[in-house]
Design a protein around this motif. Structure first.
Motif, PDB file in Angstrom:
ATOM      1  N   ILE A 140       0.842  -1.203   0.000  1.00 20.92           N
ATOM      2  CA  ILE A 140       0.000   0.000   0.000  1.00 20.92           C
ATOM      3  C   ILE A 140       0.872   1.245   0.000  1.00 20.92           C
ATOM      4  O   ILE A 140       0.619   2.206  -0.748  1.00 20.92           O
ATOM      5  CB  ILE A 140      -0.942  -0.011   1.221  1.00 20.92           C
ATOM      6  CG1 ILE A 140      -1.847  -1.244   1.188  1.00 20.92           C
ATOM      7  CG2 ILE A 140      -1.781   1.263   1.264  1.00 20.92           C
ATOM      8  CD1 ILE A 140      -2.629  -1.467   2.474  1.00 20.92           C
ATOM      9  N   ILE A 141       1.904   1.247   0.843  1.00 23.76           N
ATOM     10  CA  ILE A 141       2.842   2.372   0.870  1.00 23.76           C
ATOM     11  C   ILE A 141       3.449   2.581  -0.518  1.00 23.76           C
ATOM     12  O   ILE A 141       3.585   3.716  -0.995  1.00 23.76           O
ATOM     13  CB  ILE A 141       3.940   2.123   1.918  1.00 23.76           C
ATOM     14  CG1 ILE A 141       3.349   2.168   3.333  1.00 23.76           C
ATOM     15  CG2 ILE A 141       5.075   3.140   1.780  1.00 23.76           C
ATOM     16  CD1 ILE A 141       4.305   1.706   4.425  1.00 23.76           C
ATOM     17  N   ASN A 142       3.788   1.487  -1.204  1.00 20.18           N
ATOM     18  CA  ASN A 142       4.372   1.582  -2.544  1.00 20.18           C
ATOM     19  C   ASN A 142       3.433   2.295  -3.515  1.00 20.18           C
ATOM     20  O   ASN A 142       3.878   3.064  -4.373  1.00 20.18           O
ATOM     21  CB  ASN A 142       4.716   0.196  -3.074  1.00 20.18           C
ATOM     22  CG  ASN A 142       5.840  -0.480  -2.290  1.00 20.18           C
ATOM     23  OD1 ASN A 142       6.572   0.173  -1.550  1.00 20.18           O
ATOM     24  ND2 ASN A 142       5.965  -1.785  -2.447  1.00 20.18           N
ATOM     25  N   LEU A 143       2.133   2.045  -3.397  1.00 21.51           N
ATOM     26  CA  LEU A 143       1.166   2.702  -4.282  1.00 21.51           C
ATOM     27  C   LEU A 143       1.183   4.214  -4.070  1.00 21.51           C
ATOM     28  O   LEU A 143       1.110   4.988  -5.031  1.00 21.51           O
ATOM     29  CB  LEU A 143      -0.239   2.154  -4.035  1.00 21.51           C
ATOM     30  CG  LEU A 143      -0.497   0.703  -4.428  1.00 21.51           C
ATOM     31  CD1 LEU A 143      -1.897   0.282  -4.001  1.00 21.51           C
ATOM     32  CD2 LEU A 143      -0.319   0.494  -5.935  1.00 21.51           C
ATOM     33  N   ALA A 144       1.262   4.630  -2.801  1.00 14.39           N
ATOM     34  CA  ALA A 144       1.322   6.064  -2.523  1.00 14.39           C
ATOM     35  C   ALA A 144       2.612   6.671  -3.060  1.00 14.39           C
ATOM     36  O   ALA A 144       2.608   7.769  -3.637  1.00 14.39           O
ATOM     37  CB  ALA A 144       1.199   6.303  -1.021  1.00 14.39           C
ATOM     38  N   LEU A 145       3.737   5.944  -2.888  1.00 13.94           N
ATOM     39  CA  LEU A 145       5.025   6.460  -3.357  1.00 13.94           C
ATOM     40  C   LEU A 145       5.060   6.572  -4.876  1.00 13.94           C
ATOM     41  O   LEU A 145       5.502   7.585  -5.427  1.00 13.94           O
ATOM     42  CB  LEU A 145       6.153   5.551  -2.874  1.00 13.94           C
ATOM     43  CG  LEU A 145       6.406   5.479  -1.363  1.00 13.94           C
ATOM     44  CD1 LEU A 145       7.489   4.444  -1.060  1.00 13.94           C
ATOM     45  CD2 LEU A 145       6.799   6.836  -0.797  1.00 13.94           C
ATOM     46  N   MET A 146       4.601   5.547  -5.568  1.00 13.46           N
ATOM     47  CA  MET A 146       4.745   5.537  -7.023  1.00 13.46           C
ATOM     48  C   MET A 146       3.828   6.540  -7.712  1.00 13.46           C
ATOM     49  O   MET A 146       4.093   6.968  -8.843  1.00 13.46           O
ATOM     50  CB  MET A 146       4.502   4.124  -7.568  1.00 13.46           C
ATOM     51  CG  MET A 146       3.080   3.615  -7.411  1.00 13.46           C
ATOM     52  SD  MET A 146       2.971   1.822  -7.649  1.00 13.46           S
ATOM     53  CE  MET A 146       3.436   1.677  -9.366  1.00 13.46           C
ATOM     54  N   THR A 147       2.757   6.949  -7.032  1.00 14.56           N
ATOM     55  CA  THR A 147       1.855   7.946  -7.607  1.00 14.56           C
ATOM     56  C   THR A 147       2.088   9.336  -7.023  1.00 14.56           C
ATOM     57  O   THR A 147       1.364  10.287  -7.357  1.00 14.56           O
ATOM     58  CB  THR A 147       0.389   7.533  -7.385  1.00 14.56           C
ATOM     59  OG1 THR A 147       0.152   7.353  -5.977  1.00 14.56           O
ATOM     60  CG2 THR A 147       0.068   6.244  -8.123  1.00 14.56           C
ATOM     61  N   GLY A 148       3.082   9.479  -6.145  1.00 13.04           N
ATOM     62  CA  GLY A 148       3.390  10.779  -5.555  1.00 13.04           C
ATOM     63  C   GLY A 148       2.332  11.276  -4.601  1.00 13.04           C
ATOM     64  O   GLY A 148       2.244  12.481  -4.334  1.00 13.04           O
ATOM     65  N   ASN A 149       1.546  10.363  -4.073  1.00 13.32           N
ATOM     66  CA  ASN A 149       0.461  10.753  -3.176  1.00 13.32           C
ATOM     67  C   ASN A 149       0.909  10.665  -1.723  1.00 13.32           C
ATOM     68  O   ASN A 149       0.463   9.808  -0.951  1.00 13.32           O
ATOM     69  CB  ASN A 149      -0.768   9.871  -3.421  1.00 13.32           C
ATOM     70  CG  ASN A 149      -1.594  10.352  -4.593  1.00 13.32           C
ATOM     71  OD1 ASN A 149      -2.153  11.443  -4.558  1.00 13.32           O
ATOM     72  ND2 ASN A 149      -1.625   9.551  -5.651  1.00 13.32           N
ATOM     73  N   ILE A 150       1.789  11.579  -1.353  1.00 18.12           N
ATOM     74  CA  ILE A 150       2.265  11.625   0.025  1.00 18.12           C
ATOM     75  C   ILE A 150       2.793  13.038   0.307  1.00 18.12           C
ATOM     76  O   ILE A 150       3.300  13.712  -0.597  1.00 18.12           O
ATOM     77  CB  ILE A 150       3.347  10.559   0.282  1.00 18.12           C
ATOM     78  CG1 ILE A 150       3.493  10.284   1.772  1.00 18.12           C
ATOM     79  CG2 ILE A 150       4.665  10.918  -0.381  1.00 18.12           C
ATOM     80  CD1 ILE A 150       4.142   8.947   2.078  1.00 18.12           C
ATOM     81  N   GLY A 151       2.592  13.499   1.542  1.00 19.23           N
ATOM     82  CA  GLY A 151       3.110  14.797   1.945  1.00 19.23           C
ATOM     83  C   GLY A 151       2.246  15.972   1.553  1.00 19.23           C
ATOM     84  O   GLY A 151       2.539  17.106   1.935  1.00 19.23           O
ATOM     85  N   ARG A 152       1.166  15.714   0.790  1.00 19.05           N
ATOM     86  CA  ARG A 152       0.264  16.790   0.383  1.00 19.05           C
ATOM     87  C   ARG A 152      -1.103  16.594   1.051  1.00 19.05           C
ATOM     88  O   ARG A 152      -1.463  15.467   1.414  1.00 19.05           O
ATOM     89  CB  ARG A 152       0.089  16.798  -1.134  1.00 19.05           C
ATOM     90  CG  ARG A 152       1.341  17.089  -1.915  1.00 19.05           C
ATOM     91  CD  ARG A 152       1.077  17.109  -3.427  1.00 19.05           C
ATOM     92  NE  ARG A 152       0.825  15.768  -3.956  1.00 19.05           N
ATOM     93  CZ  ARG A 152      -0.353  15.342  -4.415  1.00 19.05           C
ATOM     94  NH1 ARG A 152      -1.404  16.152  -4.389  1.00 19.05           N
ATOM     95  NH2 ARG A 152      -0.488  14.124  -4.893  1.00 19.05           N
ATOM     96  N   PRO A 153      -1.888  17.658   1.209  1.00 23.49           N
ATOM     97  CA  PRO A 153      -3.235  17.497   1.777  1.00 23.49           C
ATOM     98  C   PRO A 153      -4.048  16.468   1.000  1.00 23.49           C
ATOM     99  O   PRO A 153      -4.021  16.428  -0.234  1.00 23.49           O
ATOM    100  CB  PRO A 153      -3.846  18.895   1.648  1.00 23.49           C
ATOM    101  CG  PRO A 153      -2.669  19.817   1.664  1.00 23.49           C
ATOM    102  CD  PRO A 153      -1.575  19.078   0.938  1.00 23.49           C
ATOM    103  N   GLY A 154      -4.738  15.602   1.744  1.00 27.77           N
ATOM    104  CA  GLY A 154      -5.611  14.620   1.113  1.00 27.77           C
ATOM    105  C   GLY A 154      -4.905  13.417   0.552  1.00 27.77           C
ATOM    106  O   GLY A 154      -5.496  12.658  -0.232  1.00 27.77           O
ATOM    107  N   THR A 155      -3.634  13.195   0.923  1.00 28.16           N
ATOM    108  CA  THR A 155      -2.885  12.057   0.395  1.00 28.16           C
ATOM    109  C   THR A 155      -2.352  11.213   1.551  1.00 28.16           C
ATOM    110  O   THR A 155      -2.682  11.428   2.703  1.00 28.16           O
ATOM    111  CB  THR A 155      -1.710  12.538  -0.482  1.00 28.16           C
ATOM    112  OG1 THR A 155      -0.740  13.203   0.340  1.00 28.16           O
ATOM    113  CG2 THR A 155      -2.180  13.491  -1.565  1.00 28.16           C
ATOM    114  N   GLY A 156      -1.501  10.239   1.215  1.00 28.58           N
ATOM    115  CA  GLY A 156      -0.797   9.501   2.250  1.00 28.58           C
ATOM    116  C   GLY A 156      -1.040   8.008   2.227  1.00 28.58           C
ATOM    117  O   GLY A 156      -2.046   7.521   1.714  1.00 28.58           O
ATOM    118  N   ALA A 157      -0.071   7.288   2.792  1.00 31.09           N
ATOM    119  CA  ALA A 157      -0.194   5.856   3.077  1.00 31.09           C
ATOM    120  C   ALA A 157      -0.434   5.756   4.573  1.00 31.09           C
ATOM    121  O   ALA A 157       0.493   5.856   5.375  1.00 31.09           O
ATOM    122  CB  ALA A 157       1.081   5.123   2.672  1.00 31.09           C
TER     123      ALA A 157
END
Length: 739
Positions: A351-368
Motif C-alpha cells: 500500500i505504501i508503494n502505491l502512494a510512493l509511485m503515484t506521488g500521493n504523500i506529503g500533500r493534503p488529502g494524500t498519504g499511506a
C-alpha cells in the motif's frame, strides 16, 4: 489525595530487606515521591475537556461536573479531532467507572486452586517483590516477563517499561498493541525509516479519492467516517475487503478480494499503473530507492494470475487504476484487515508503494495511512520500552542508550542492548518452561489472544501470575495469583497519542474506588519496595514524567520538545508530533499537520524505500474437512475489544446481540439447511463452539464472519504470525459447520 492516602494508610512499614523511605514517609511527603499527587482540582460545578479512553480516534469529550463529581459528558465541538461528534462508546465513556465488579483492593490467592482473598497493599507488595525476585534468583532475569497494553496513559507506559527493564532487570516485555499495530510499525520503519503515520484527520476531508483496505471505518472508527462525510470534493470511496461491510455498502466502489489475496491484488494494481504510465517518475527518482526492482517484481503478477488468486478481473483492476490516476489527492488507508495477517508487513508496504509511485504523500488529502486500534497504541509504540527504547530509540544503538541514560540519570549498563521476546514468544516461552513469572497490565489475553485455550493453559503453567487491572472479573484476572486494583480512564492524569500523532490530555475527573490506585502510583510503590526508587526520583508526577519524555524525544522524528506541559496540550486542543520549539508559534493558526511535506524521509539518504516480496500461503488453507474460511473483526460501533468495559453499559448492550453469532451466505445456508437465528456448531482444528446463524449476503459463499468481541471467538482462531512483526493473523482460519 485524601482517598489515595486513605488507601495507603493501610500499608504498614516495609519489610527490612527493602531499602528506601518508609511508607509513612511516602504518605507524609507525597510530592517528593509522587504518591497521592493530583492536579489542580476543577471547580465544583464546571466543564473540562478530556480525550476519550476507548479507540485511537482520540475524540475530545466535555466532562460536566457537579459538586466536583463527573455527572455527564458531551462531545467537544471545538476539539480538532471530532468537531462535536461522538460514537456510542464515547457517549457512555463514564459508565464503566461505576461497574460493580471494579477491583477495589489487592487480592492474593494463597494456594493454587484456592480463592482470591483481599489483602493490604503491604502484603501485595511483599508478595509481588518476593515472588518475582525468587524466580529471578532461581531461574535468571529472563524467567520473568510483562505484557502491557495500549490502554494506559503514555507516562504510565514509559514508567512501566523503565521500571521493569532498568529497575527490575526484566528483559522480556511486550504489549497488546502487538495484536493490532505491530505490522504498521515495522512497515513504516522499513519503508520510511521511522514509525511515522504521515496524516492528519483533515486529509479525510481533502481527498478526492479515498482507498480503504481491510478497514470497516463505519463501524471501527465512526468519527473518521463522519470526517469523510464532511468531504466537499465528492470523493470516490473505494473499499477493498472480502466482506460487503457497512463501509463497502456506503462506498462508490467495492472490490471483494478473496481473503488473504492482498499481495496479488496490490502488486497487480501496481503493474497496471506502471504499464499505463500512471506513475510519477520524476518524484520517484528524486525521493525513493529500489523502484526499478519493484517494477520488475510486479511484472510477473499478470491479469490472469491476479484474477485467479484475488477474484478481481482485469476490467475491474483497470477501473480502479484509472480512478487512482484521475485523482489529484489520493489517500490510502488500512487497519486490522491488513495488519492481522500472516504477511501483513509486506501487504502494508504494498500500500505504501502505491502512494510512493503515484506521488500521493506529503500533500493534503494524500498519504499511506495506517489507522491505529487502541486509544494509546501510538504512545505504546514510542514509549513503552517494548518494540524500541524510550522515544523511538534503538536498544542496540550505543549513542541512543547513552542519551537515554543521561536524561534519566541512570547507569547506562542498566539499559538492555537488544529487544526481548515478542508477545507470542513470551507465551511459547511459558509453555517451554523458560518464563516462570508474568505481570499482565490492563489486558485480557485469556479472552483476546489467538488460539485462546493455549494462552489459558500458559497462564496455568506459571509459577506466579500478577494481573494489574481496573476489573477483577476478567478471564485473565481470575487465573491470577495476585490482583493489583488500578484506576481507569478519567481517574488519573496523563496523555494519549492518537492515530494522527496527536498528543491529547486525560484528566482526573473521578475518584478510583476504595483502595484502587493509578498505575503510576502502583509503579511508584513497586519501585520503593523493590529497592530502586532512587532510580526514578525524576519521575515524581505524571506531568514531570511527560516533560522527561518530551526531552527524550528531542532530535527524534517524534520530537515534541516544544510541548512545555499539560496546559499547552489542553489549550491547543492537542498537539501532533513532531513539535519542536520552532514549531510552536504556528500551532495557534494551524493545528493540523502532516509529515513529509518536504519529501524528506527518515533513512540516512532521506529517501523512502520500495519493499516487496513473493506472496506466501496461509498457514491453514481450507480443505475437504474444513471447507469454510472464518473471518473475524469488529461487530458494531457499540462493542470494544473483549467488551470488558462496553458490556458494563446497559445502553451499549442494547445495540448489539447478547450472544455470539456467525454470518453465513444464503446459498451456503440453504445448502446446509440452516435457517436464520438457528443454533449451529462451528468447528476448527482447535475447538467446536455453538453460535447463532445470521444468514446474510454480506459474506460471500465459502466464507463466514464472526465478531471478535465474544469470548468464544478465539477458541477457533489459528496461531499464525507475520514473520517480521510477530502480529497474529486473526483474519483467516479453516472451519467446518457441524450439522
Amino acid at each position: 489525595m485524601a482517598k489515595i492516602r486513605a488507601a495507603l494508610e493501610k500499608v504498614i512499614p516495609p519489610l527490612q530487606q527493602w531499602h528506601g523511605p518508609k511508607t509513612s514517609e511516602l504518605l507524609r511527603t507525597p510530592g517528593k515521591f509522587g504518591l497521592g499527587q493530583v492536579p489542580e482540582k476543577c471547580q465544583p460545578d464546571a466543564t473540562t475537556n478530556v480525550v476519550c479512553g476507548f479507540c485511537s480516534t482520540g475524540c475530545g469529550l466535555n466532562i460536566h461536573l457537579k459538586d466536583g463529581k463527573a455527572v455527564g459528558l458531551t462531545p467537544s465541538t471545538d476539539y480538532p479531532v471530532n468537531l462535536g461528534m461522538a460514537c456510542p462508546k464515547g457517549w457512555e465513556a463514564l459508565t464503566p467507572l461505576e461497574a460493580d465488579d471494579r477491583a477495589t483492593t489487592p487480592m492474593i490467592r494463597k494456594q493454587r486452586g484456592g480463592e482470591l482473598e483481599p489483602v493490604s497493599w503491604e502484603s501485595a507488595m511483599s508478595s509481588f517483590c518476593s515472588n518475582f525476585k525468587n524466580i529471578q534468583q532461581e531461574h535468571g532475569d529472563e524467567s520473568v516477563a510483562f505484557i502491557s497494553t495500549g490502554q494506559i496513559v503514555t507516562e504510565e507506559m514509559a514508567f512501566l517499561g523503565a521500571l521493569a527493564k532498568f529497575g527490575m532487570g526484566i528483559r522480556h516485555g511486550d504489549g497488546n498493541t502487538r495484536q493490532c499495530m505491530a505490522t504498521s510499525v515495522v512497515a513504516y520503519k522499513q519503508s520510511f525509516g521511522f514509525d511515522a503515520p504521515p496524516y492528519t484527520y483533515q486529509d479525510f476531508e481533502e481527498s478526492d479519492v479515498i482507498v480503504l483496505i481491510g478497514s470497516n471505518l463505519c463501524i471501527a472508527h465512526p468519527i473518521m467516517w463522519q470526517r469523510i462525510e464532511r468531504n466537499k470534493h465528492n470523493p470516490e470511496i473505494i473499499v477493498v475487503d472480502p466482506r460487503k461491510t457497512e463501509t463497502a455498502v456506503a462506498a462508490t466502489q467495492h472490490f471483494p478480494i478473496l481473503p488473504k489475496s492482498d499481495l496479488y491484488f496490490l502488486y497487480g494494481l501496481a503493474r497496471v499503473l506502471i504499464e499505463n504510465g500512471w506513475v510519477d517518475e520524476q518524484w520517484i527518482a528524486q525521493h525513493t530507492n529500489e523502484y526499478e526492482a519493484f517494477c520488475s517484481h510486479v511484472q510477473t503478477f499478470t491479469a490472469e494470475q491476479v484474477e485467479q488468486q484475488s477474484g478481481i478481473t482485469a476490467e475491474q483492476m483497470l477501473k480502479l487504476a484509472e480512478t487512482i490516476h484521475r485523482g489529484e489527492r489520493v489517500s490510502f488507508w488500512w487497519t486490522m484487515g491488513v495488519n492481522q495477517s500472516h504477511e501483513g508487513v509486506r501487504t502494508a508496504q504494498a500500500i505504501i508503494n502505491l502512494a510512493l509511485m503515484t506521488g500521493n504523500i506529503g500533500r493534503p488529502g494524500t498519504g499511506a495511512n495506517s489507522i491505529t486500534g487502541q486509544c494509546n497504541a501510538m504512545g505504546s509504540r514510542l514509549f513503552s520500552n517494548t518494540t524500541n527504547l524510550l522515544g523511538g530509540h534503538d536498544f542496540a544503538n550505543s549513542e541512543h542508550r547513552a542519551k537515554v541514560a543521561k536524561i534519566l540519570e541512570i547507569d547506562e549498563d542498566r539499559i538492555p542492548r537488544e529487544l526481548g521476546m515478542a508477545y507470542d514468544q513470551i507465551v511459547e516461552g511459558i509453555h517451554a518452561g523458560k518464563i516462570k513469572g508474568l505481570w499482565v497490565l490492563a489486558t485480557n489475553g485469556s479472552h483476546s489472544w489467538i488460539h485462546q485455550e493455549r494462552y489459558k493453559e500458559a497462564m496455568e503453567k506459571l509459577d506466579y501470575l500478577v494481573v494489574q487491572d481496573m476489573y477483577s472479573t476478567t478471564e485473565t484476572a481470575q487465573q491470577a495469583d495476585l490482583i493489583l486494583p488500578a484506576a481507569g480512564w478519567a481517574e488519573k492524569d496523563g496523555v494519549f497519542i492518537n492515530s494522527e500523532r496527536r498528543i491529547g490530555l486525560v484528566k482526573k475527573v473521578a475518584e478510583a474506588p476504595a483502595e484502587a490506585l493509578s498505575d503510576f502510583n502502583i509503579f511508584k510503590l513497586i519501585s520503593h519496595y523493590w529497592g530502586c526508587a532512587e532510580m526514578f526520583k525524576k519521575w515524581s508526577t505524571p506531568e514531570a514524567t511527560f516533560k522527561l519524555l518530551a526531552e527524550l524525544s528531542q532530535d527524534q522524528p517524534c520530537d515534541f520538545s516544544g510541548v512545555t506541559g499539560y496546559r499547552m496540550v489542553d489549550d491547543l486542543g492537542g498537539v501532533q508530533w513532531p513539535c519542536k520549539p520552532s514549531d510552536v508559534a504556528g500551532l495557534a493558526s494551524d493545528n493540523q499537520r502532516r509529515l513529509f511535506t518536504y519529501n524528506l524521509f527518515y533513512h540516512t539518504d532521506s529517501k523512502a524505500k520500495f519493499i516487496f516480496a513473493e506472496p506466501t500461503e496461509v498457514a491453514e488453507p481450507t480443505s475437504k474437512e474444513y471447507p469454510f474460511v472464518l473471518l473475524t473483526g469488529r461487530g458494531t460501533s457499540a462493542q470494544w475489544h473483549t467488551e470488558t468495559r462496553t458490556k458494563k453499559s446497559a445502553v451499549l448492550r442494547k445495540l448489539y446481540p447478547a450472544s455470539i453469532y456467525i454470518e453465513i451466505h444464503p446459498d451456503d445456508a440453504e445448502r446446509l439447511a440452516i435457517t436464520p437465528n438457528s443454533l449451529i456448531k462451528v468447528k476448527s482444528r482447535r475447538a467446536t463452539i455453538e453460535v447463532t446463524a445470521s444468514v446474510t449476503p454480506s459474506v460471500f459463499p465459502g466464507q463466514l464472519f464472526m465478531p471478535m468481541h465474544y469470548a468464544k471467538a478465539n477458541q477457533l482462531t489459528q496461531a499464525s504470525f507475520d514473520p517480521y512483526s510477530r502480529q497474529p493473523s486473526y483474519k483467516f482460519c479453516a472451519v467446518e459447520i457441524v450439522v
